[in-house]
Design a protein around this motif. Structure first.
Motif, short mmCIF file in Angstrom:
data_model
loop_
_atom_site.label_atom_id
_atom_site.label_comp_id
_atom_site.label_asym_id
_atom_site.label_seq_id
_atom_site.Cartn_x
_atom_site.Cartn_y
_atom_site.Cartn_z
N ARG A 4 0.84 -1.19 0.00
CA ARG A 4 0.00 0.00 0.00
C ARG A 4 0.88 1.24 0.00
NH1 ARG A 4 -4.63 -0.57 4.47
NH2 ARG A 4 -4.66 1.64 4.03
N SER A 5 0.35 2.30 -0.61
CA SER A 5 1.07 3.56 -0.65
C SER A 5 0.04 4.70 -0.58
CB SER A 5 1.88 3.67 -1.95
OG SER A 5 2.48 4.93 -2.05
N PRO A 6 0.41 5.83 0.03
CA PRO A 6 -0.53 6.95 0.10
C PRO A 6 -0.61 7.74 -1.21
CG PRO A 6 1.48 7.50 1.26
CD PRO A 6 1.61 6.06 0.83
N ARG A 7 0.29 7.44 -2.16
CA ARG A 7 0.25 8.14 -3.45
C ARG A 7 0.47 7.13 -4.57
NH1 ARG A 7 5.21 9.27 -5.67
NH2 ARG A 7 6.98 8.75 -4.37
N ASP A 8 0.10 7.55 -5.76
CA ASP A 8 0.26 6.69 -6.93
C ASP A 8 1.72 6.68 -7.35
OD1 ASP A 8 -0.02 5.21 -9.22
OD2 ASP A 8 -1.40 6.60 -10.22
N SER A 14 -1.55 4.48 -14.59
CA SER A 14 -2.95 4.85 -14.33
C SER A 14 -3.54 5.58 -15.53
CB SER A 14 -3.05 5.72 -13.08
OG SER A 14 -2.60 5.01 -11.96
N TRP A 15 -2.81 6.52 -16.11
CA TRP A 15 -3.30 7.24 -17.28
C TRP A 15 -3.41 6.31 -18.49
CZ3 TRP A 15 -5.92 11.44 -17.03
CH2 TRP A 15 -5.71 12.34 -15.99
N PHE A 16 -2.47 5.40 -18.62
CA PHE A 16 -2.50 4.43 -19.71
C PHE A 16 -3.75 3.55 -19.60
CE2 PHE A 16 -1.09 0.30 -21.55
CZ PHE A 16 -0.92 0.71 -22.86
N MET A 17 -4.07 3.10 -18.39
CA MET A 17 -5.25 2.26 -18.19
C MET A 17 -6.52 3.05 -18.49
SD MET A 17 -3.68 -0.46 -17.65
CE MET A 17 -5.18 -1.26 -18.07
N ALA A 18 -6.57 4.31 -18.10
CA ALA A 18 -7.73 5.15 -18.41
C ALA A 18 -7.88 5.29 -19.93
CB ALA A 18 -7.58 6.51 -17.75
N ALA A 19 -6.77 5.43 -20.64
CA ALA A 19 -6.82 5.53 -22.10
C ALA A 19 -7.31 4.23 -22.72
CB ALA A 19 -5.43 5.89 -22.64
N ILE A 20 -6.92 3.10 -22.16
CA ILE A 20 -7.38 1.80 -22.68
C ILE A 20 -8.89 1.65 -22.46
CG2 ILE A 20 -7.29 -0.70 -22.30
CD1 ILE A 20 -4.30 -0.42 -21.96
N ILE A 21 -9.37 2.05 -21.31
CA ILE A 21 -10.81 1.97 -21.03
C ILE A 21 -11.58 2.84 -22.03
CG2 ILE A 21 -12.60 2.55 -19.35
CD1 ILE A 21 -10.50 1.78 -17.17
N LEU A 22 -11.10 4.06 -22.23
CA LEU A 22 -11.75 4.96 -23.18
C LEU A 22 -11.68 4.39 -24.60
CD1 LEU A 22 -13.10 7.67 -23.80
CD2 LEU A 22 -10.82 8.65 -24.03
N SER A 23 -10.54 3.84 -24.99
CA SER A 23 -10.39 3.25 -26.32
C SER A 23 -11.32 2.07 -26.52
CB SER A 23 -8.94 2.79 -26.54
OG SER A 23 -8.06 3.87 -26.45
N GLY A 81 -6.80 -8.19 -15.90
CA GLY A 81 -5.78 -7.23 -15.46
C GLY A 81 -6.30 -5.81 -15.52
N LEU A 82 -7.04 -5.49 -16.57
CA LEU A 82 -7.62 -4.16 -16.70
C LEU A 82 -8.61 -3.89 -15.58
CD1 LEU A 82 -8.03 -1.56 -18.36
CD2 LEU A 82 -9.77 -2.79 -19.66
N ALA A 83 -9.41 -4.91 -15.23
CA ALA A 83 -10.37 -4.75 -14.13
C ALA A 83 -9.64 -4.51 -12.81
CB ALA A 83 -11.27 -5.98 -14.04
N ALA A 84 -8.57 -5.26 -12.57
CA ALA A 84 -7.80 -5.08 -11.34
C ALA A 84 -7.16 -3.70 -11.28
CB ALA A 84 -6.72 -6.17 -11.23
N LEU A 85 -6.61 -3.25 -12.41
CA LEU A 85 -5.99 -1.92 -12.42
C LEU A 85 -7.04 -0.81 -12.31
CD1 LEU A 85 -3.21 -2.55 -15.04
CD2 LEU A 85 -2.91 -2.09 -12.61
N THR A 86 -8.23 -1.04 -12.85
CA THR A 86 -9.31 -0.08 -12.69
C THR A 86 -9.71 0.02 -11.23
OG1 THR A 86 -10.10 -0.54 -14.93
CG2 THR A 86 -11.66 0.50 -13.41
N LEU A 87 -9.82 -1.11 -10.55
CA LEU A 87 -10.12 -1.12 -9.12
C LEU A 87 -9.03 -0.38 -8.35
CD1 LEU A 87 -11.91 -2.05 -6.79
CD2 LEU A 87 -10.64 -4.20 -6.78
#
Length: 140
Positions: A4-8, A14-23, A81-87
């Motif tokens: 666990r970490s308090p920051r990304d 994270s931005w790459f995964m968001a782009a994949i979801i949008l794509s 993997g995408l679902a896990a990274l989205t979570l």
């Protein structure tokens, strides 16, 4: 090992995964592109492990799991993997808790070897389905 970490610690991921979801949403809505993006090896019948991935993603997003598996079965573990990274992103943004997976050093080479073997097997599998994969897209 999950940490666990308090920051990304991996904002690019994270931005790459968001782009994949949008794509994926755009792909599902607009359909598979009609532009042929294949390389020269594909045109002479040599498939790579990612061949059929766009169509498989379209079918997976459409709920046609059999067609997705037929074009490229790698979409299923990639979707998990995408679902896990989205979570991970949702937990990070809403609760401020970011999770990362840290592999022990002794596991890195065996996992890399297993990945390479799986990639080679997927390439062989895709080559066995070359007749399907070279077909022009006719819609889903």
């Amino acid at each position: 090992m999950l940490q666990r970490s308090p920051r990304d610690l991996h904002p690019v991921l994270s931005w790459f995964m968001a782009a994949i979801i949008l794509s994926t949403a755009v792909l599902r809505t607009a359909g598979v592109p009609t532009v042929d993006l294949h390389g020269p090896l594909h045109r002479i019948g040599i498939m790579d492990p990612l061949c059929g991935g766009t169509r498989a993603t379209f079918f997976l997003a459409s709920g046609d799991f059999a067609a997705a598996a037929e074009y490229n079965p790698v979409v299923f573990p990639l979707a998990l993997g995408l679902a896990a990274l989205t979570l991970r992103i949702l937990l990070g943004v809403t609760a401020g808790i970011w999770y990362d997976v840290r592999l022990p050093r002794q596991m890195r080479w065996p996992l890399l070897a297993a990945f390479v073997v799986a990639l080679v097997l997927l390439g062989i599998r895709q080559q066995m389905h070359a007749a399907l994969l070279v077909q022009p897209w006719t819609g889903g």
